[in-house]
Design a protein around this motif. Sequence first.
Motif, PDB file in Angstrom:
ATOM      1  N   ALA A 133       0.850  -1.193   0.000  1.00  0.00           N
ATOM      2  CA  ALA A 133       0.000   0.000   0.000  1.00  0.00           C
ATOM      3  C   ALA A 133       0.886   1.242   0.000  1.00  0.00           C
ATOM      4  CB  ALA A 133      -0.908  -0.004   1.220  1.00  0.00           C
ATOM      5  N   LEU A 134       0.488   2.252  -0.795  1.00  0.00           N
ATOM      6  CA  LEU A 134       1.272   3.478  -0.885  1.00  0.00           C
ATOM      7  C   LEU A 134       1.207   4.219   0.445  1.00  0.00           C
ATOM      8  CD1 LEU A 134       2.901   5.494  -2.569  1.00  0.00           C
ATOM      9  CD2 LEU A 134       0.730   6.566  -3.206  1.00  0.00           C
ATOM     10  N   ARG A 135       2.386   4.482   1.007  1.00  0.00           N
ATOM     11  CA  ARG A 135       2.477   5.250   2.243  1.00  0.00           C
ATOM     12  C   ARG A 135       3.241   6.523   1.924  1.00  0.00           C
ATOM     13  NH1 ARG A 135       4.870   1.223   6.641  1.00  0.00           N
ATOM     14  NH2 ARG A 135       4.772   3.150   7.876  1.00  0.00           N
ATOM     15  N   GLN A 136       2.603   7.652   2.186  1.00  0.00           N
ATOM     16  CA  GLN A 136       3.193   8.914   1.764  1.00  0.00           C
ATOM     17  C   GLN A 136       2.882  10.018   2.757  1.00  0.00           C
ATOM     18  OE1 GLN A 136       3.155  10.504  -2.529  1.00  0.00           O
ATOM     19  NE2 GLN A 136       1.541  11.696  -1.590  1.00  0.00           N
ATOM     20  N   VAL A 137       3.845  10.916   2.913  1.00  0.00           N
ATOM     21  CA  VAL A 137       3.654  12.142   3.671  1.00  0.00           C
ATOM     22  C   VAL A 137       3.992  13.302   2.741  1.00  0.00           C
ATOM     23  CG1 VAL A 137       4.373  13.533   5.633  1.00  0.00           C
ATOM     24  CG2 VAL A 137       4.232  11.050   5.869  1.00  0.00           C
TER      25      VAL A 137
END
Length: 310
Positions: free
Chosen positions: A102-106
């Motif tokens: 799953a794409l994890r982004q900040v």
Amino acid sequence: MRPENAKPPQAVAELPPLELLRSFEAAARTLSFTQAAAELFLTQSAVSRQIQQLEASLGVLLFERRHRALGLTEAGGVLQRAVVESLERLRDATARLRAAPALRQVAITCTPGFASFWLIPRLVRFTADHPRVDVRLSATLEVLDLERSRIDLAVRFVPLERGTGPALFEESVIPLCAPKVAAQLHSPDDLVDQTLLTIDMPKHNDAPTVDWEPWLEVMGLTGLRMKNSLRFTLYTDAVAAAVAGQGVVIGRLPLLRHLLENGSLVAPFGTDVASRRAYFIESARRAEQNTDAQDFIGWLRAEAEAAQRA
């Protein structure tokens, strides 16, 4: 009313029910209704009925039923190849989806100066502790709308009274220059012979020293006029000019602390004053549901506290 020369819309062929195609694939592969039934946890008669239902819906025979043997008709061979190919594509697609993390982004926005001098040199520590998190950094002077820009948080540089959210640190200012320029400065009065390095501030076009004002006021030098000036859009460029020995810049601390520590710049007068501005963390609503964004906020605050203790 449809024009006479217009073509009627083509009917979309209905697909047979998927459970019938699944039974057909098993029977075509094993050439046995009995083995297909065992694979599918059905009875032999149930599989036989499903095949008959599929043949009736297509209007063709799919199997040649011989004595104790089963064979595919030409139509059955065509359908088998199509079903096998489709199932393989579905298996490949689902395998890729399951394997993809799953794409994890900040996403964060801040000024170019904060990004270059404070955030980016420290960012390696966050990425080392959070290797699966992508950080998207938008360094700009524009005040971005967090919700519209799909940004999780901003570090805003604003006057103290306008700050919202947790404060990272307050700013103090002090004149800085390269060592060779500092050798010519024995008192603040000597600044009149130096080049002013400053930044353009759209709301203060007639006040080239607006970023110097807090220091000038404390030092009683509000009427100071330096020999000439170099004006920049970005603070990073003004600092680069100072490091190159082209003049004196107002140093923002703690952003430029590392340039003082490594000797690239020196403070000839040694007195810094509060600028009455600070860096604040502003969060978007979307960040409340993003645990990685919350971790990033905690990391920012921890880094700021560590820098102040140092």
